[in-house]
Every structure is written in C-alpha cells, then in structure tokens.
Design a protein around this motif. Structure first.
Motif, PDB file in Angstrom:
ATOM      1  N   LEU A 155      75.681  60.988  18.832  1.00 42.18           N
ATOM      2  CA  LEU A 155      75.918  62.280  19.463  1.00 42.18           C
ATOM      3  C   LEU A 155      77.409  62.432  19.738  1.00 42.18           C
ATOM      4  N   HIS A 181      80.420  64.798  21.284  1.00 34.70           N
ATOM      5  CA  HIS A 181      80.622  65.918  22.209  1.00 34.70           C
ATOM      6  C   HIS A 181      81.757  66.836  21.783  1.00 34.70           C
ATOM      7  N   LEU A 201      80.674  62.281  27.067  1.00 32.37           N
ATOM      8  CA  LEU A 201      79.348  61.817  26.657  1.00 32.37           C
ATOM      9  C   LEU A 201      78.254  62.377  27.565  1.00 32.37           C
ATOM     10  N   TRP A 236      75.579  65.237  26.887  1.00 35.92           N
ATOM     11  CA  TRP A 236      74.289  64.957  26.260  1.00 35.92           C
ATOM     12  C   TRP A 236      73.243  64.426  27.236  1.00 35.92           C
ATOM     13  N   ALA A 267      69.800  63.054  25.511  1.00 32.69           N
ATOM     14  CA  ALA A 267      69.830  61.681  24.996  1.00 32.69           C
ATOM     15  C   ALA A 267      68.578  60.890  25.358  1.00 32.69           C
ATOM     16  N   ARG A 276      76.340  57.520  22.186  1.00 34.41           N
ATOM     17  CA  ARG A 276      77.255  58.617  22.518  1.00 34.41           C
ATOM     18  C   ARG A 276      78.458  57.999  23.203  1.00 34.41           C
TER      19      ARG A 276
END
Length: 262
Positions: free
Chosen positions: A25, A27, A33, A36, A40, A51
């Motif tokens: 993931l 950003h 991070l 998410w 997540a 992430r």
C-alpha cells in the motif's frame, strides 16, 4: 522495531498478515502509512500487507537532498527486499504514488500480479510543473499551515466521511515536514509515467471518488480507458483520499478484485 534502512534511508513500516500474496500500500503526498489504517486490517486477514512512510513523510527519515521517482522506487524495492517479501505483488496506490507503481511495473513486469490506482496522478504535464514547484517553495517558506488553503482545504472537505477521520488526517497533514513535502512535490514535477498506461499487462483496477474536486472522476475514468482491460469503479461517498473517505467500500472492492482464497 518497525524501521528498516532501504536505499540509504531509514523507513518506518507496518507489516501485517500471515499468509497469501503480498499487498503493498503506497500513500499519497502529504499522507503517511496511517492513511491506510481503515483498510489494511481487512486486507491482512487474507494477505501479507506492507505499508510504509515514504522518505520525508511520517516517521521515516527527513531527507534534505532532492530525489527522483526512481529514488522512491528504489526505496520500495529496498523495503520489499529487507522484509523478505517475495513476488508476485499486488500494489494499491493513491494519487501521485501511481508513478512509483508504474515505474516498478516497468522495471519488474514479471513480479507484479495486479495494480489498483486510486484517483491516480500518473504524470505531470510540463505546464503544471511550475505550480508544483511554487507549492514546494511555499511549504518550505511558510510551513504546512501556509499551504493548507491550496492543498488539503481543497481536497478534503471536513463533512466528507467520518469527521474524526478528517480531524486525524488534518493533524497528521499539519505535522508533515515541510521540506520533505516540498521535495516530494519537486519530484512529481519532473515525473511523467503516462506512457506506461497502454503498456500495462497485468489486471488493473482504477478507482475514483465521486466528490474528488482535485481529480474529477470523469477524468479518472478516461485515464482508465487508456489501460488495456482496466476495471473502473466509482466510490459514491468518497473524495480524493479514498482510503480515508471511503475505506469500507474501497476494502470491498479490493477484496473482490484480489479474490482471496478464503
């Protein structure tokens, strides 16, 4: 400790999930991070989910030298290598982070299982590059509060989605290192990966937010048409920052697209 040195930079990361393919993931500029957080956990029930705070953002190292999109992709490669996360990868990215996913795909086409582009900004027209540099200069001179009126205030309405999520996002946004924020904008100003769109050969989903005033959904849908076989989805309740303003719907779309075994 959730830090690793990748490509010579200290990177703060979160890794969750015990099984399944790796989902990375990425950003947005100005995010971390934690953008998410509401997505997540649901993914980690089926996948290994990584992430991280990109260089200059969140709790990662606050660099002071200019960097390029290739440097950012080198960071990504370093994180995946250091954490022993092996391909194939599924990537989900927001806005400008799409440039990194496209460059990674160009470098390692056999290592990518699929990609999801959320309100993507895959490249900058030279006519817009100057505005990004001006925004960088403003952040460097006046700090994050000095750019709020032309950044977050235009891209994230307080009444869009959960109000607590907005306040949390705004607080993190103001806590950004303005120099790192500026360097990220300078990076984007010199990056254009639009040529990759018709070359994408992996399953791709492009997701737009109905209330995105920065990148209106009609334009995102047209972009999706440039990608062979791409799936386009519109999240009715969301704006520019999909993982924050439309996390429940985005998670459902991701699980449907990735089709976990259980």
């Amino acid at each position: 400790m959730p830090w690793t040195t990748a490509n010579g930079v200290s990177i703060h990361y979160h890794l969750a999930g015990e099984r399944g393919p790796v989902v990375a993931l990425l950003h947005e500029m100005g995010g971390t991070l934690h953008s998410w957080d509401a997505v997540a956990g649901g993914l980690a029930e089926h996948f290994r989910v990584v992430r991280y705070d990109q260089r200059g953002a969140g709790l990662s190292e606050k660099v002071r030298k200019p960097f390029t999109n290739d440097d950012a992709v080198d960071d990504l490669e370093g994180v995946l290598k250091n954490l022993s996360l092996h391909p194939p990868y599924d990537f989900v990215c927001v806005a400008a982070a799409s440039t990194q996913v496209l460059r990674f795909l160009e470098r390692h086409p056999a290592d990518v299982r699929s990609i999801v582009l959320c309100n993507p900004a895959p490249g900058v027209d030279p006519s817009r590059a100057g505005a990004l540099v001006e925004r960088a200069e403003l952040a460097e001179r006046d700090g994050m509060r000095g750019v709020m009126s032309i950044t977050l205030d235009k891209s994230y309405a307080p009444d869009l989605g959960d109000r607590a999520a907005y306040e949390t996002y705004r607080g993190r946004y103001l806590a950004n290192d303005p120099v790192g924020f500026g360097l990220a904008h300078r990076m984007l100003a010199q990056t254009n990966m639009l040529y990759m769109l018709p070359r994408i050969g992996v399953p791709t989903m492009v997701v737009a937010g109905k209330h995105d005033t920065v990148r209106p959904p009609a334009g995102t849908e047209e972009l999706a048409k440039k990608i062979p076989g791409a799936r386009f989805e519109l999240i009715e309740e969301a704006g520019h920052f999909l993982p924050t303003t439309g996390p429940k719907t985005l998670l459902k779309l991701l699980l449907d697209f990735f089709k976990p075994d259980s």
